[in-house]
Design an enzyme around this catalytic site. Structure first.
Site, PDB file in Angstrom:
ATOM      1  N   ASN A  87       0.800  -1.224   0.000  1.00 31.65           N
ATOM      2  CA  ASN A  87       0.000   0.000   0.000  1.00 31.65           C
ATOM      3  C   ASN A  87       0.833   1.275   0.000  1.00 31.65           C
ATOM      4  OD1 ASN A  87       0.282  -1.519   2.560  1.00 31.65           O
ATOM      5  ND2 ASN A  87      -0.347   0.417   3.480  1.00 31.65           N
ATOM      6  N   CYS A 133       1.482   8.049  12.513  1.00 24.17           N
ATOM      7  CA  CYS A 133       1.616   8.619  13.846  1.00 24.17           C
ATOM      8  C   CYS A 133       1.076   7.612  14.861  1.00 24.17           C
ATOM      9  CB  CYS A 133       0.816   9.905  13.923  1.00 24.17           C
ATOM     10  SG  CYS A 133       1.095  10.809  15.421  1.00 24.17           S
TER      11      CYS A 133
HETATM   12  N1  PLP Z   1      -4.633  -4.268   3.403  1.00 19.57           N
HETATM   13  C1  PLP Z   1      -4.094  -3.301   2.664  1.00 19.57           C
HETATM   14  C2  PLP Z   1      -2.886  -3.591   1.823  1.00 19.57           C
HETATM   15  C3  PLP Z   1      -4.645  -2.014   2.673  1.00 19.57           C
HETATM   16  O1  PLP Z   1      -4.085  -1.052   1.958  1.00 19.57           O
HETATM   17  C4  PLP Z   1      -5.785  -1.777   3.483  1.00 19.57           C
HETATM   18  C5  PLP Z   1      -6.375  -0.420   3.573  1.00 19.57           C
HETATM   19  O2  PLP Z   1      -5.688   0.566   3.530  1.00 19.57           O
HETATM   20  C6  PLP Z   1      -6.316  -2.840   4.229  1.00 19.57           C
HETATM   21  C7  PLP Z   1      -5.714  -4.069   4.165  1.00 19.57           C
HETATM   22  C8  PLP Z   1      -7.524  -2.661   5.091  1.00 19.57           C
HETATM   23  O3  PLP Z   1      -8.687  -2.629   4.309  1.00 19.57           O
HETATM   24  P1  PLP Z   1     -10.042  -1.998   4.878  1.00 19.57           P
HETATM   25  O4  PLP Z   1      -9.856  -0.525   4.881  1.00 19.57           O
HETATM   26  O5  PLP Z   1     -11.090  -2.420   3.893  1.00 19.57           O
HETATM   27  O6  PLP Z   1     -10.267  -2.582   6.213  1.00 19.57           O
END
Ligand code: PLP
Length: 397
Positions: free
Chosen positions: A154, A328
């Site tokens: 992400n 943070c």
């Molecule tokens: N996994 C990854 C790689 C993410 O980027 C995110 C959200 O930012 C999540 C899990 C969590 O997903 P959700 O916001 O649907 O709980």
């Protein structure tokens, strides 16, 4: 003021087509999908149609899709569900393998499992931000019950060699989960080709509604549910179905599948222009992570002598939304575990910014960001004593 949104990895706007598809299920078609009367059956048909649409996007069978409240729940169900099922079979502490750059939804679930006596190996990544499948294989022990490696990161956007890791897991007879929350709907995902046993996805990352996700569970996978209640979702996830949410996720999945390649090419071209212009035009900047093996939408850049949080705020005041790689926590600004994992110093991690583009990003948005950026960088660097002294040294030498 023009508002430019370059934070699509955080969330994406609901597509108008998705909203239209959801509307009836928020008002007239309000039935409980588990009721046997007409109202219930209308709702059930809509959920089943959505299940097919989601399944098709990742080349799964509809009965292998369980709707959840999002990526976090899917990740937790994948990790706890596999470990608890294995423990029930043998009742001894187990071992799982994850990467050092997982999202907190996997990382913190693994840490909670560790507190329950499960051993966890955190596979490292190099400066590229990509996991080496050989490292995953080397981490396998006789007690290993699960490998969980994310598809796309992400923060960096880096894409992991899921197909190779899937092959390793299959050869060793270990369940393989991937957090594909950032990749589904953006790049091709195929659970058959990639030999994935469990996959997490989240609708709000590809123009669907927030609070709706899914877990792909390969037929035959031994998994205990996270929650206990009714017999919904084939006993894998109890609770009255979120019909409108599922319909939205399904429609968003369909739109993503139909537009995947052209959309990815268009977004990558915009991202590259943004990134190349910054790197060529602003001194003391660098890219974090692999240039090639990453999502078309994501650029993570370092601006030396710029404080990331201050940058995000200054850009926001000028109408451009982006984000830092730093999170943070408990009042102190800890550098991102992902940026630390790729070898960045605390200072470098704090000077890193993530730009993430999406379906609605236009060429004008990129122009606007590029016009705004140099002034903000200059203004913040002027406040940095390190930068000022390094400039004086350059001027005098
Ligand atoms: N996994 C990854 C790689 C993410 O980027 C995110 C959200 O930012 C999540 C899990 C969590 O997903 P959700 O916001 O649907 O709980």
């Amino acid at each position: 003021m023009r508002r430019v949104y370059l934070d699509n990895n955080a969330t994406t706007p609901l597509a108008p087509e998705v909203f239209e598809a959801m509307k009836p299920y928020l008002v007239e078609q309000f039935g409980n999908a588990s009721s046997i009367h007409w109202f219930g059956q209308q709702a059930k048909a809509a959920v089943e149609n959505a299940r097919e649409q989601v399944a098709k996007l990742i080349n799964a069978r509809p009965n292998e899709i369980a709707f959840t409240s999002g990526g976090t729940e899917s990740d937790n169900t994948g990790l706890f569900g596999i470990v608890e099922a294995a423990r029930r079979r043998q009742d001894s502490a187990k071992h799982i393998i994850i990467s050092a750059i997982e999202h907190p939804a996997v990382l913190n679930a693994a840490q909670a499992l560790e507190k329950r006596g499960v051993s966890v190996t955190y596979v490292r990544v190099g400066s590229s931000g990509v996991v080496d499948p050989d490292d995953v294989e080397r981490a396998i022990r006789p007690q290993t019950v699960l490998i969980s490696i994310m598809h796309a990161n992400n923060e960096l956007g880096t894409i992991q060699p899921i197909e190779e890791i899937g092959r390793v897991a299959r050869e060793h007879g270990i369940s393989f989960h991937t957090d594909a929350v950032q990749s589904v709907g953006k790049i091709p995902v195929d659970v058959e080709r990639m030999r994935i046993d469990l996959l997490s996805l989240s609708a709000h990352k590809f123009h669907g509604p927030k609070g709706t996700g899914a877990l792909f569970i390969r037929k035959g996978t031994n998994l205990l549910p996270l929650l206990y209640g009714g017999h919904h979702e084939r006993d894998r996830r109890p609770g009255t179905e979120n019909v409108a949410g599922a319909v939205g996720a399904g429609r968003a999945a369909e739109l993503a599948r139909l537009n995947l390649d052209p959309q990815a090419r268009r977004i990558a071209a915009l991202r590259d222009r943004l990134e190349d212009t910054i790197l060529a035009g602003i001194p003391l900047t660098a890219r974090n992570g692999d240039r090639e093996r990453r999502l078309p939408s994501t650029s993570n850049l370092r601006f030396d002598h710029v404080e990331g949080e201050a940058f995000v705020i200054a850009m926001d005041l000028k109408g451009v939304a982006c984000s830092t790689g730093a999170a943070c926590s408990s009042g102190s600004l800890e550098p991102s575990h992902v940026l630390s994992a790729i070898g960045l110093t605390k200072g470098q991690a704090r000077s890193s910014i993530r730009f993430s583009l999406g379906r609605l990003t236009s060429a004008e948005d990129v122009d606007c960001a590029l016009e705004t950026l140099p002034g903000v960088v200059e203004q913040l660097r002027a406040l940095s004593p390190h930068y000022r002294s390094s400039r004086q040294l350059t001027v005098h030498s």
